[in-house]
Design a protein around this motif. Structure first.
Motif, short mmCIF file in Angstrom:
data_model
loop_
_atom_site.label_atom_id
_atom_site.label_comp_id
_atom_site.label_asym_id
_atom_site.label_seq_id
_atom_site.Cartn_x
_atom_site.Cartn_y
_atom_site.Cartn_z
N LEU A 24 0.83 -1.32 0.03
CA LEU A 24 0.04 -0.17 -0.03
C LEU A 24 0.85 1.44 0.08
O LEU A 24 2.00 1.13 0.41
CB LEU A 24 -0.86 0.37 1.25
N TRP A 110 -2.88 5.69 -4.77
CA TRP A 110 -3.31 4.66 -5.27
C TRP A 110 -2.06 3.69 -5.45
O TRP A 110 -0.84 4.14 -6.07
CB TRP A 110 -4.02 4.54 -6.80
N GLY A 114 -4.13 -1.00 -3.11
CA GLY A 114 -5.32 -0.25 -2.80
C GLY A 114 -5.01 1.34 -2.69
O GLY A 114 -3.99 1.64 -3.30
N THR A 115 -5.60 1.86 -1.94
CA THR A 115 -5.37 3.43 -1.72
C THR A 115 -5.06 3.80 -0.60
O THR A 115 -5.49 3.05 0.59
CB THR A 115 -6.66 4.07 -2.10
#
Length: 924
Positions: A24, A110, A114-115
């Motif tokens: 991430l 991003w 995911g974010t």
């Protein structure tokens, strides 16, 4: 991915170069809170790793891709991609946003997994207003006292930081443990030092601007302290009664920066008795001794009849004698004794002759010197008495006061201490014996008074406060005070001045300042004669078939209300009661005051004493309230109340232009010494009750009012008062040395209420044939008003013409019950109330009635009453109790348009009501 614009239906963003799978985005830099200064935009930045894309979202909406500035780099250690993005936020964007919270922005990164979202960064427009919410106020504090200067900086974003300056130099509290600037922007000096005096300024600053507060001047003063007493001097009388004195100075420490001068006496005198010297005298000669081998015999005597005492002279002459005891038959040095003796006898006789002549000359010289000193002490005695109040120290009780009074205003450094005298005389004192004359001090000039406090400045200034007064009671008053809106005395022609002077015998001096009466449903009026204090009980305030005994009194002792700082008690302390009664409609209490009414210079408060003896504020005169009502006229305050109790008016000066009106009156009387004449100049509140007190006391002393009293406007500008006697006929009169001009410090005048101030002057005639006195008394405030009183009088009682000073009016009656207590007939009053209490679409109702009677403030009070018009008319009755100007009321009604003729035309049929005698010239 976010859209290309704020429209969510826009085409999605293309994918970027893939990053390492399974990670991430991690923010290396998040956007910070920012402030927009003036019109300059701010830059928000965001940095993350690994990140395919980073976009900002502001206030929940995506920022267009074109507004982003993006930079890419590679982390050399991990090989991951680092992306950094910038956006600009303008002032217009922030101003156009109207949300429940501040304008905010957040960046979203991003990756394949995911974010991640960053923190929200708020964006605000920075500003700093110009005016401080609270400026620091100047203070005067005693040394080692605490100083607290309050400062509330102007409103601003971000909040302003506060810094203190002293004399334009920054204050660092870290360098001085005595100073603390951490407590809510306030400056606290725990123990004031002389070096802490100066000008203090509060500085407020943030990222936009800096602001300066008003400077506050801090004065650290030192109250004076007495040095130790000197040793008592020798008794001034060589024989008999005299006095001895001791002194001290106000130098331990000396007053500084306006600190109070020492309270108490600088000189003390006590009586003393010196033992008179006794000259020695010889006893009788002893018998002759037996004849000696030298043919002589002796006899002796001693100086013990009496022996010299207390410095008396030793006996003159020989203590022994010898002579030939053989009638010359003995031979000395080959010669008969009778050949030697005659020469010795002749020498002894010459010595005795010369000794006698010398003793006679010395005795005559001592007698001449004694007579000269005695005559000089008699002629200069008056000066010594006037020059020092300390003679009272040996004969009367006194105490010292060390309390600094009120706000520390600058005092005259020559001010002398207080001397509290508690000795009371029942009549004038004339001391005939020269030794007793030494006991007559200044206090005997002012007695008999029941308790006086004498304050001496420069050994001459005397301010008098009478602490116990007799009261008025009943209807035995033969004189009353002139009434009307202007109680300042008018000018009179010189030839008619004698008719203006007060006949003091017409004033009742020892009645109670209290009046009592029984009132019923019809109401009435209570009046304390010659004081300006009255109480109006309206019709219907007391229930039907009820009778109440109501009293009205003026406090004679020193008031328990002690004003703070420079606050002033503006009139008498008045009590009405009983306190447990309550009325259904407001009653009107009238209290005289001495302030020159101006809301820009005075803030006047009404205070009431609680059952516990404490004073609490009822209202400010300018305050809007429905609990009570105050109407301030130029010389009296009319108060509408629903509860009885003890009330007083307190004035808080809010500028140096605040004026306290003083009445200046000059009284005179002959002294016990027939050649002396005493002038007493009073400065008192311009209220009838204050003048009544002075007149009553002067009547007891045989004083005569010498000139029409005059009004002096005394300003609260800290300047002192000077009283001087001018233009004394030089060959007929003389004033005692150093007493022609006396100065009273500002604080003594300003804070003396309700006591009168007194300055006494002693004049001496050169000849008993002088019976006329002409001079001027000048009373002036430095940098203020001046009044000149012309004195022309005869000092002989039988040549002095006196006339009644007070006019006679309805205040000679202490109580009036029922309809005769009111100026407006009850039937007319009912018709007025019925007319104006009814609402009118044109506005011609009770509010118009109030306006026409100069009642323009706090109308909400009348709106809460069951009959507003009735309460307005009660207030009119209280204001016009002496003039009863019904014509003005009739004109007001005609202007409103409710009536077509004057009240006098309407009430012709009502004039037959009992207890009414109204004439056309009185308005009915």
């Amino acid at each position: 991915f976010p859209p290309l614009s704020g429209n969510e239906n826009s085409e999605a963003l293309p994918e970027s170069i893939p990053s390492a799978p399974g990670t991430l985005p991690h923010f290396m830099e998040e956007p910070d809170d920012a402030y927009i200064i003036k019109s300059n935009p701010i830059v928000l930045r965001c940095k993350a790793m690994p990140a395919m894309q980073i976009f900002f979202k502001c206030n929940g909406e995506w920022v267009h891709q074109n507004e982003h500035v993006s930079e890419e780099s590679m982390d050399e250690t991990t090989g991951l991609k680092i992306r950094e993005v910038f956006i600009n936020v303008t002032r217009q964007q922030v101003e156009d946003f109207h949300g429940p919270e501040d304008y905010w922005c957040q960046c979203v990164a991003w990756s394949h997994l995911g974010t991640s979202k960053s923190r929200k960064a708020s964006v605000r427009i920075a500003y700093l207003r110009k005016n401080f919410e609270q400026d620091p106020q100047g203070k005067e504090v005693p040394i080692e006292g605490m100083i607290v200067l309050h400062c509330r900086p102007p409103e601003g974003v971000p909040a302003a930081e506060v810094e203190w300056l002293k004399n334009e130099e920054p204050i660092d509290s870290n360098l001085d443990e005595n100073i603390d600037t951490r407590a809510d922007h306030n400056l606290i000096i725990r123990q004031a030092r002389l070096s802490d005096s100066g000008n203090y300024t509060c500085m407020a600053a943030n990222i936009v601007a800096k602001r300066r507060s008003m400077s506050a001047t801090v004065v650290v003063y030192v109250n004076g302290g007495w040095s130790s007493w000197t040793e008592w001097s020798n008794c001034n009388a060589r024989c008999g009664r005299g006095w001895q004195k001791r002194s001290r100075t106000c130098t331990n420490p000396a007053p500084l920066n306006g600190g109070a001068f020492c309270e108490g006496m600088s000189v003390q005198k006590i009586t003393c008795t010196s033992l008179c010297p006794v000259d020695g005298n010889w006893e009788v000669w002893s018998e002759w001794s037996v004849c000696s081998p030298e043919c002589e015999h002796l006899r002796v005597r001693e100086c013990i009849a009496p022996p010299p005492r207390n410095g008396g002279k030793y006996c003159e002459g020989l203590s022994q004698e010898s002579e030939n005891c053989t009638e010359g038959l003995c031979i000395q040095d080959k010669k008969p004794l009778h050949e030697i003796k005659p020469q010795n006898i002749e020498t002894a006789s010459d010595i005795a002759l010369y000794s006698g002549l010398g003793a006679a000359v010395i005795a005559v010289a001592v007698l001449v010197v004694g007579v000269t000193l005695y005559r000089r002490s008699q002629s200069e005695y008056g000066v010594d008495v006037i020059d020092s109040s300390a003679l009272t120290g040996g004969f009367q009780t006194f105490n010292f006061k060390t309390v600094r009074q009120g706000n520390s205003l600058l005092l005259n450094s020559s001010m002398q201490p207080d001397l509290t005298v508690s000795r009371t005389y029942s009549g004038p004192i004339c001391l005939q014996d020269p030794m007793d004359k030494e006991l007559m001090t200044e206090s005997s000039l002012f007695n008999p008074l029941s308790d006086i406090k004498v304050k001496v400045q420069s050994s001459f200034m005397v301010s008098l406060g009478v602490t116990e007064r007799a009261e008025y009671h009943g209807k035995t008053h033969s004189g009353t005070f002139p009434h009307g809106n202007n109680r300042a005395f008018g000018t009179i022609q010189a030839q008619n001045k004698a008719t203006y002077i007060q006949n003091l015998s017409s004033i009742s001096t020892r009645s109670e300042l209290k009046t009592t009466a029984i009132f019923g449903h019809l109401g009435g009026r209570l009046v304390v004669p010659n004081t300006g204090v009255s109480l109006l009980i309206p019709h219907g305030a007391i229930p039907e078939e009820s009778s109440w005994e109501i009293y009205l009194a003026i406090t004679q002792r020193e008031s328990s209300l002690q004003p703070e700082g420079t606050d002033v008690l503006l009139g008498p302390e008045v009590t009405c009661g009983p306190s447990d009664l309550s009325v259904s409609t407001p009653f009107a209490l009238t209290i005289p005051h001495c302030a020159e009414v101006n809301s820009e210079h005075w803030n006047i408060h009404l205070k009431k004493r609680t059952q516990q003896g404490k004073w609490e504020e009822v209202m400010s005169v300018e305050e809007e309230t429905t609990s009570c009502y105050c109407l301030l006229d130029p010389y009296a305050c009319h108060i509408l109340l629903n509860s009885f109790g003890t009330y007083a008016l307190i004035g808080e000066p809010i500028s140096d232009c605040a004026v306290r009106q003083l009445k200046v009156a000059v009284f005179g009387c002959l002294s016990c010494n027939s050649l002396d004449y005493n002038l007493r100049v009073y400065c008192m509140d311009n209220t009838p009750c204050a003048f009544q007190e002075v007149v009553s006391d002067e009547r007891l002393q045989g004083g005569q009012l010498l000139e029409e009293p005059k009004l002096l406007h005394f300003k609260g500008n800290t300047f002192s008062l000077q009283i001087s006697v001018l233009d004394i006929p030089p060959f007929l009169w003389r004033i005692k040395p150093f007493t022609a001009c006396q100065e009273i410090p500002f604080s003594r005048v300003w804070c003396s209420s309700p006591r009168p101030l007194l300055c006494a002057f002693s004049l001496e005639r050169y000849s008993p044939a002088t019976t006329k006195l002409s001079c001027k008394v000048c009373v002036r405030q430095l940098k203020g008003q001046e009044q000149l009183l012309q004195i022309q009088t005869s000092i002989l009682e039988n040549e002095r013409q006196t006339f009644t000073f007070f006019t006679h009016d309805d205040t000679s009656f202490t109580a009036q019950m029922g309809p005769k207590a009111f100026k407006i007939p009850y039937s007319i009053r009912q018709r007025i109330c019925a007319t104006f209490d009814t609402p009118n679409p044109k506005g011609k109702d009770w509010q118009m009635l109030a306006q026409k009677n100069s009642i323009n403030r706090n109308l909400s009070y009348f709106a809460t009453q069951s009959s507003p018009s009735a309460v307005i008319l009660d207030l009119w009755e209280a204001r016009h109790q002496h003039d009863g100007d019904l014509d003005s009321l009739a004109c007001a009604l005609e202007e409103i348009g409710r009536t077509h003729s004057k009240i006098s035309d309407i009430t012709e049929t009502e004039i037959e009501e009992p207890d009414f005698n109204y004439s056309r010239q009185n308005g009915l």
